[in-house]
Design a protein around this motif. Sequence first.
Motif, mmCIF file in Angstrom:
data_model
loop_
_atom_site.group_PDB
_atom_site.id
_atom_site.type_symbol
_atom_site.label_atom_id
_atom_site.label_comp_id
_atom_site.label_asym_id
_atom_site.label_seq_id
_atom_site.Cartn_x
_atom_site.Cartn_y
_atom_site.Cartn_z
ATOM 1 N N TRP A 36 35.839 45.881 11.375
ATOM 2 C CA TRP A 36 34.493 45.437 11.084
ATOM 3 C C TRP A 36 33.794 44.384 11.492
ATOM 4 C CZ3 TRP A 36 35.900 45.789 4.821
ATOM 5 C CH2 TRP A 36 35.971 47.157 4.785
ATOM 6 N N VAL A 37 34.359 43.242 12.061
ATOM 7 C CA VAL A 37 33.687 42.149 12.696
ATOM 8 C C VAL A 37 33.017 42.649 13.968
ATOM 9 C CG1 VAL A 37 34.242 40.153 14.138
ATOM 10 C CG2 VAL A 37 35.086 40.246 11.566
ATOM 11 N N GLY A 38 33.853 43.776 14.916
ATOM 12 C CA GLY A 38 33.492 44.335 16.128
ATOM 13 C C GLY A 38 32.223 45.223 15.826
ATOM 14 N N LEU A 39 32.108 45.786 14.538
ATOM 15 C CA LEU A 39 31.239 46.732 14.250
ATOM 16 C C LEU A 39 29.942 46.266 13.630
ATOM 17 C CD1 LEU A 39 33.178 49.827 12.697
ATOM 18 C CD2 LEU A 39 31.745 49.947 14.875
ATOM 19 N N TYR A 40 30.319 45.154 12.742
ATOM 20 C CA TYR A 40 29.165 44.640 12.043
ATOM 21 C C TYR A 40 28.864 43.053 12.245
ATOM 22 C CZ TYR A 40 29.997 48.829 9.788
ATOM 23 O OH TYR A 40 30.250 50.345 9.378
ATOM 24 N N GLY A 41 29.469 42.343 12.980
ATOM 25 C CA GLY A 41 29.651 41.063 13.023
ATOM 26 C C GLY A 41 28.356 40.280 13.732
ATOM 27 N N THR A 42 27.677 41.019 14.623
ATOM 28 C CA THR A 42 26.280 40.469 15.148
ATOM 29 C C THR A 42 25.253 40.737 14.084
ATOM 30 O OG1 THR A 42 25.691 42.706 15.977
ATOM 31 C CG2 THR A 42 26.996 41.503 17.362
ATOM 32 N N ASP A 43 25.340 41.014 13.269
ATOM 33 C CA ASP A 43 24.224 40.961 12.059
ATOM 34 C C ASP A 43 24.098 39.880 11.318
ATOM 35 O OD1 ASP A 43 22.618 41.253 9.833
ATOM 36 O OD2 ASP A 43 22.973 43.418 9.621
ATOM 37 N N THR A 54 47.949 38.003 -5.137
ATOM 38 C CA THR A 54 48.942 38.050 -5.697
ATOM 39 C C THR A 54 49.000 37.624 -7.040
ATOM 40 O OG1 THR A 54 50.126 37.177 -3.412
ATOM 41 C CG2 THR A 54 51.333 37.129 -5.377
ATOM 42 N N GLY A 55 49.541 38.219 -8.034
ATOM 43 C CA GLY A 55 49.376 38.180 -9.306
ATOM 44 C C GLY A 55 47.918 37.965 -9.866
ATOM 45 N N GLY A 56 46.995 38.441 -9.539
ATOM 46 C CA GLY A 56 45.744 38.577 -9.770
ATOM 47 C C GLY A 56 44.820 37.530 -9.384
ATOM 48 N N ARG A 57 45.294 36.285 -8.572
ATOM 49 C CA ARG A 57 44.725 35.402 -7.669
ATOM 50 C C ARG A 57 44.309 35.800 -6.302
ATOM 51 N NH1 ARG A 57 47.253 29.668 -9.005
ATOM 52 N NH2 ARG A 57 45.172 29.290 -7.947
ATOM 53 N N ARG A 58 43.146 35.489 -5.995
ATOM 54 C CA ARG A 58 42.735 35.718 -4.612
ATOM 55 C C ARG A 58 42.552 34.360 -3.842
ATOM 56 N NH1 ARG A 58 38.482 40.707 -4.477
ATOM 57 N NH2 ARG A 58 39.838 42.307 -5.261
ATOM 58 N N ARG A 59 43.271 34.750 -2.673
ATOM 59 C CA ARG A 59 42.728 33.631 -1.561
ATOM 60 C C ARG A 59 42.161 33.998 -0.149
ATOM 61 N NH1 ARG A 59 46.891 30.978 1.768
ATOM 62 N NH2 ARG A 59 45.890 29.135 2.632
ATOM 63 N N VAL A 60 41.099 33.677 -0.151
ATOM 64 C CA VAL A 60 40.498 33.900 1.118
ATOM 65 C C VAL A 60 41.260 33.348 2.537
ATOM 66 C CG1 VAL A 60 38.134 33.978 2.629
ATOM 67 C CG2 VAL A 60 38.037 34.292 0.075
ATOM 68 N N ARG A 61 41.575 34.288 3.285
ATOM 69 C CA ARG A 61 42.184 33.803 4.446
ATOM 70 C C ARG A 61 41.388 33.619 5.691
ATOM 71 N NH1 ARG A 61 47.871 32.928 3.778
ATOM 72 N NH2 ARG A 61 47.464 32.166 5.745
ATOM 73 N N LYS A 62 40.410 34.714 5.941
ATOM 74 C CA LYS A 62 39.551 34.542 6.956
ATOM 75 C C LYS A 62 38.100 34.971 6.606
ATOM 76 C CE LYS A 62 42.580 35.770 10.918
ATOM 77 N NZ LYS A 62 42.789 36.511 12.231
ATOM 78 N N THR A 63 36.991 34.375 7.382
ATOM 79 C CA THR A 63 35.760 34.917 6.759
ATOM 80 C C THR A 63 34.988 34.886 7.976
ATOM 81 O OG1 THR A 63 35.821 33.650 4.553
ATOM 82 C CG2 THR A 63 33.471 34.159 5.446
ATOM 83 N N TRP A 64 34.344 35.891 8.282
ATOM 84 C CA TRP A 64 33.287 35.945 9.228
ATOM 85 C C TRP A 64 31.836 36.081 8.772
ATOM 86 C CZ3 TRP A 64 33.493 35.900 14.648
ATOM 87 C CH2 TRP A 64 32.084 36.310 15.367
ATOM 88 N N ALA A 65 30.879 35.090 9.319
ATOM 89 C CA ALA A 65 29.555 35.399 8.936
ATOM 90 C C ALA A 65 28.663 34.742 9.986
ATOM 91 C CB ALA A 65 29.371 34.106 7.727
ATOM 92 N N ALA A 66 27.311 34.314 10.000
ATOM 93 C CA ALA A 66 26.737 34.360 10.909
ATOM 94 C C ALA A 66 27.007 33.268 11.774
ATOM 95 C CB ALA A 66 25.220 33.993 10.486
ATOM 96 N N GLN A 67 27.838 32.089 11.377
ATOM 97 C CA GLN A 67 28.236 30.978 11.945
ATOM 98 C C GLN A 67 29.479 31.086 12.812
ATOM 99 O OE1 GLN A 67 27.166 31.732 8.984
ATOM 100 N NE2 GLN A 67 27.884 30.056 7.542
ATOM 101 N N GLY A 68 30.164 32.350 12.837
ATOM 102 C CA GLY A 68 31.523 32.642 13.375
ATOM 103 C C GLY A 68 32.451 32.683 12.241
ATOM 104 N N GLU A 69 33.751 32.655 12.696
ATOM 105 C CA GLU A 69 34.918 32.719 11.773
ATOM 106 C C GLU A 69 35.525 31.518 11.532
ATOM 107 O OE1 GLU A 69 38.248 35.992 12.228
ATOM 108 O OE2 GLU A 69 38.684 34.303 13.589
ATOM 109 N N THR A 70 35.794 31.597 10.258
ATOM 110 C CA THR A 70 36.481 30.263 9.643
ATOM 111 C C THR A 70 37.874 31.066 9.114
ATOM 112 O OG1 THR A 70 35.434 30.604 7.318
ATOM 113 C CG2 THR A 70 34.510 28.750 8.935
ATOM 114 N N GLU A 71 38.977 30.220 9.162
ATOM 115 C CA GLU A 71 40.290 30.280 8.790
ATOM 116 C C GLU A 71 40.805 29.483 7.826
ATOM 117 O OE1 GLU A 71 44.382 32.512 10.972
ATOM 118 O OE2 GLU A 71 42.520 31.996 12.010
#
Length: 75
Positions: A36-43, A54-71
């Motif tokens: 998805w980063v390759g297909l849509y990441g330039t927008d 896990t157990g209904g709790r979500r944890r964001v591991r990586k995010t790609w946005a206009a500023q680039g990737e955060t991990e």
Amino acid sequence: MTATKHLATLRFKVDGPAVEAEWTVVGTAQRRYAEWVGLYGTDPAVVIKLIEETGGRRRVRKTWAAQGETEEPAT
């Protein structure tokens, strides 16, 4: 034991509706995230996330946005 799910989410604008896909295997979710980063990441409005749930709790591991990737560090 609680199963862990791995998700990739794609939003074409901040706070817009999301396309979400879910797997039990982290590698599959990571490949979809990268695809998805390759297909849509330039927008500049697109936000793509790799999430662990896990157990209904979500944890964001990586995010790609206009500023680039955060991990997030593993805990």
